[in-house]
Design a protein around this motif. Structure first.
Motif, mmCIF file in Angstrom:
data_model
loop_
_atom_site.group_PDB
_atom_site.id
_atom_site.type_symbol
_atom_site.label_atom_id
_atom_site.label_comp_id
_atom_site.label_asym_id
_atom_site.label_seq_id
_atom_site.Cartn_x
_atom_site.Cartn_y
_atom_site.Cartn_z
ATOM 1 N N LYS A 83 -27.218 1.952 6.584
ATOM 2 C CA LYS A 83 -27.884 1.060 5.627
ATOM 3 C C LYS A 83 -27.589 -0.397 5.951
ATOM 4 O O LYS A 83 -28.450 -1.258 5.775
ATOM 5 C CB LYS A 83 -27.442 1.383 4.196
ATOM 6 C CG LYS A 83 -28.118 2.602 3.626
ATOM 7 C CD LYS A 83 -27.684 2.845 2.191
ATOM 8 C CE LYS A 83 -28.383 4.057 1.621
ATOM 9 N NZ LYS A 83 -27.959 4.342 0.241
ATOM 10 N N ASP A 84 -26.377 -0.676 6.426
ATOM 11 C CA ASP A 84 -26.028 -2.048 6.791
ATOM 12 C C ASP A 84 -26.649 -2.462 8.123
ATOM 13 O O ASP A 84 -26.983 -3.630 8.317
ATOM 14 C CB ASP A 84 -24.505 -2.210 6.878
ATOM 15 C CG ASP A 84 -23.847 -2.250 5.510
ATOM 16 O OD1 ASP A 84 -24.554 -2.497 4.510
ATOM 17 O OD2 ASP A 84 -22.626 -2.039 5.436
ATOM 18 N N LEU A 85 -26.785 -1.519 9.047
ATOM 19 C CA LEU A 85 -27.274 -1.862 10.383
ATOM 20 C C LEU A 85 -28.798 -1.850 10.506
ATOM 21 O O LEU A 85 -29.346 -2.529 11.378
ATOM 22 C CB LEU A 85 -26.679 -0.910 11.423
ATOM 23 C CG LEU A 85 -25.181 -1.059 11.675
ATOM 24 C CD1 LEU A 85 -24.708 -0.024 12.688
ATOM 25 C CD2 LEU A 85 -24.844 -2.459 12.149
ATOM 26 N N LEU A 86 -29.473 -1.102 9.676
ATOM 27 C CA LEU A 86 -30.932 -1.020 9.804
ATOM 28 C C LEU A 86 -31.639 -2.370 9.656
ATOM 29 O O LEU A 86 -32.581 -2.643 10.412
ATOM 30 C CB LEU A 86 -31.498 0.011 8.825
ATOM 31 C CG LEU A 86 -31.262 1.468 9.242
ATOM 32 C CD1 LEU A 86 -31.773 2.417 8.170
ATOM 33 C CD2 LEU A 86 -31.903 1.778 10.579
ATOM 34 N N PRO A 87 -31.219 -3.252 8.758
ATOM 35 C CA PRO A 87 -31.878 -4.570 8.717
ATOM 36 C C PRO A 87 -31.716 -5.350 10.029
ATOM 37 O O PRO A 87 -32.637 -6.056 10.454
ATOM 38 C CB PRO A 87 -31.176 -5.295 7.567
ATOM 39 C CG PRO A 87 -30.648 -4.206 6.697
ATOM 40 C CD PRO A 87 -30.303 -3.085 7.634
ATOM 41 N N VAL A 88 -30.574 -5.198 10.671
ATOM 42 C CA VAL A 88 -30.366 -5.862 11.962
ATOM 43 C C VAL A 88 -31.337 -5.283 12.984
ATOM 44 O O VAL A 88 -31.989 -6.018 13.745
ATOM 45 C CB VAL A 88 -28.901 -5.697 12.440
ATOM 46 C CG1 VAL A 88 -28.709 -6.307 13.821
ATOM 47 C CG2 VAL A 88 -27.941 -6.314 11.439
ATOM 48 N N PHE A 89 -31.464 -3.978 12.993
ATOM 49 C CA PHE A 89 -32.394 -3.327 13.915
ATOM 50 C C PHE A 89 -33.832 -3.775 13.633
ATOM 51 O O PHE A 89 -34.597 -4.055 14.571
ATOM 52 C CB PHE A 89 -32.269 -1.803 13.796
ATOM 53 C CG PHE A 89 -33.179 -1.056 14.714
ATOM 54 C CD1 PHE A 89 -32.945 -1.035 16.080
ATOM 55 C CD2 PHE A 89 -34.286 -0.385 14.225
ATOM 56 C CE1 PHE A 89 -33.789 -0.354 16.935
ATOM 57 C CE2 PHE A 89 -35.136 0.298 15.069
ATOM 58 C CZ PHE A 89 -34.888 0.317 16.431
ATOM 59 N N ARG A 94 -38.547 -7.107 15.314
ATOM 60 C CA ARG A 94 -39.422 -8.258 15.064
ATOM 61 C C ARG A 94 -39.286 -9.288 16.183
ATOM 62 O O ARG A 94 -40.278 -9.853 16.651
ATOM 63 C CB ARG A 94 -39.083 -8.899 13.720
ATOM 64 C CG ARG A 94 -39.591 -8.140 12.541
ATOM 65 C CD ARG A 94 -39.373 -8.924 11.233
ATOM 66 N NE ARG A 94 -39.380 -7.997 10.131
ATOM 67 C CZ ARG A 94 -38.307 -7.531 9.506
ATOM 68 N NH1 ARG A 94 -37.111 -7.944 9.842
ATOM 69 N NH2 ARG A 94 -38.423 -6.666 8.522
ATOM 70 N N ALA A 95 -38.048 -9.534 16.602
ATOM 71 C CA ALA A 95 -37.815 -10.507 17.675
ATOM 72 C C ALA A 95 -38.463 -10.033 18.969
ATOM 73 O O ALA A 95 -39.059 -10.833 19.704
ATOM 74 C CB ALA A 95 -36.318 -10.725 17.873
ATOM 75 N N ALA A 96 -38.353 -8.740 19.255
ATOM 76 C CA ALA A 96 -38.954 -8.205 20.482
ATOM 77 C C ALA A 96 -40.476 -8.333 20.438
ATOM 78 O O ALA A 96 -41.102 -8.729 21.433
ATOM 79 C CB ALA A 96 -38.552 -6.750 20.674
ATOM 80 N N SER A 97 -41.079 -8.033 19.300
ATOM 81 C CA SER A 97 -42.541 -8.150 19.220
ATOM 82 C C SER A 97 -42.964 -9.619 19.255
ATOM 83 O O SER A 97 -44.003 -9.964 19.820
ATOM 84 C CB SER A 97 -43.082 -7.451 17.975
ATOM 85 O OG SER A 97 -42.700 -8.130 16.816
ATOM 86 N N HIS A 98 -42.155 -10.502 18.689
ATOM 87 C CA HIS A 98 -42.457 -11.935 18.712
ATOM 88 C C HIS A 98 -42.300 -12.495 20.130
ATOM 89 O O HIS A 98 -43.038 -13.404 20.529
ATOM 90 C CB HIS A 98 -41.541 -12.683 17.737
ATOM 91 C CG HIS A 98 -41.747 -14.154 17.722
ATOM 92 N ND1 HIS A 98 -42.884 -14.743 17.213
ATOM 93 C CD2 HIS A 98 -40.968 -15.174 18.188
ATOM 94 C CE1 HIS A 98 -42.795 -16.060 17.352
ATOM 95 N NE2 HIS A 98 -41.636 -16.350 17.934
ATOM 96 N N SER A 107 -37.881 -20.433 20.999
ATOM 97 C CA SER A 107 -38.037 -19.752 19.708
ATOM 98 C C SER A 107 -37.510 -18.321 19.784
ATOM 99 O O SER A 107 -36.921 -17.816 18.825
ATOM 100 C CB SER A 107 -39.495 -19.775 19.251
ATOM 101 O OG SER A 107 -40.312 -19.054 20.145
ATOM 102 N N VAL A 108 -37.704 -17.668 20.917
ATOM 103 C CA VAL A 108 -37.174 -16.310 21.097
ATOM 104 C C VAL A 108 -35.648 -16.358 21.103
ATOM 105 O O VAL A 108 -34.985 -15.544 20.444
ATOM 106 C CB VAL A 108 -37.709 -15.668 22.399
ATOM 107 C CG1 VAL A 108 -37.028 -14.336 22.661
ATOM 108 C CG2 VAL A 108 -39.210 -15.488 22.326
ATOM 109 N N ALA A 109 -35.088 -17.310 21.817
ATOM 110 C CA ALA A 109 -33.629 -17.437 21.878
ATOM 111 C C ALA A 109 -33.059 -17.713 20.492
ATOM 112 O O ALA A 109 -32.019 -17.153 20.111
ATOM 113 C CB ALA A 109 -33.232 -18.539 22.852
ATOM 114 N N GLU A 110 -33.734 -18.553 19.726
ATOM 115 C CA GLU A 110 -33.268 -18.849 18.365
ATOM 116 C C GLU A 110 -33.321 -17.588 17.498
ATOM 117 O O GLU A 110 -32.397 -17.312 16.724
ATOM 118 C CB GLU A 110 -34.115 -19.969 17.742
ATOM 119 C CG GLU A 110 -33.683 -20.355 16.347
ATOM 120 C CD GLU A 110 -32.253 -20.875 16.265
ATOM 121 O OE1 GLU A 110 -31.645 -20.722 15.185
ATOM 122 O OE2 GLU A 110 -31.723 -21.406 17.260
#
Length: 194
Positions: A83-89, A94-98, A107-110
């Protein structure tokens, strides 16, 4: 009643008590024939066997219940961590798709830095701490040396680089840090004597 009559009466009473005790003992011995003793021993053995079986069954039930409780506690622990790690995943996805459609790498690095911070904060809430390595004396209980290098900047036995971070959960080592350790200044060969 005279003293002699009273003494005679006491003797008769004494004899009667002795005779009574002997008769009771004889009756007890007659009741305790070998067959009776065998029956009593068999009954006692049966009682003990039943008690042993009940104790064994109780222990087996306790063992099964304990195993179920441990498995349930482990499942709840894994669930809490997930439950704690799923938001990170989710943020990594989202970062990978962005990253695929991002016009610039900044922006990707940020985004990756933000997700990394979120992950570190999550580990911190769980009580998981990163092991300090670089610049610290080599400690084999928390560091795993994978290389030694000569260094003029660091004395021998000091960690000069971290290849992979290590983590602790309280006092428990989760993973040792993989490090490079200084051998100290290289020894210059002595000049040859002429």
């Amino acid at each position: 009643m005279s003293d002699s009559e009273q003494n005679g009466s006491n003797q008769n009473t004494g004899e009667t008590a002795e005779a009574h005790a002997e008769r009771a003992e004889a009756a007890e011995q007659q009741a305790s024939t070998p067959e009776d003793k065998l029956g009593e021993a068999q009954a006692e053995a049966a009682r003990m066997r039943e008690q042993l079986l009940r104790t064994a069954a109780d222990f087996d039930n306790f063992r099964k219940r304990s195993r179920r409780e441990v498995e349930e506690a482990q499942r709840r622990g894994r669930e809490a961590i997930l439950k704690d790690l799923l938001p990170v995943f989710d943020n990594l996805e989202r970062a990978a798709s962005h990253a695929e459609s991002a016009p610039d790498a900044k922006s990707v690095a940020e985004g990756v830095r933000i997700v990394t911070k979120q992950f570190v904060d999550t580990l911190d809430r769980m009580g998981i701490k990163r092991i300090a390595a670089v610049g610290k004396p080599f400690d084999p209980s928390v560091h795993e040396a994978i290389q030694q290098l000569d260094s003029t900047e660091h004395p021998a036995g000091v960690v000069i680089a971290e290849v992979q971070p290590g983590y602790m959960l309280g006092d428990y080592l989760i993973r040792a840090a993989m490090v490079v350790v200084s051998k100290g200044s290289p020894v210059e060969p002595a000049p040859a004597a002429n």
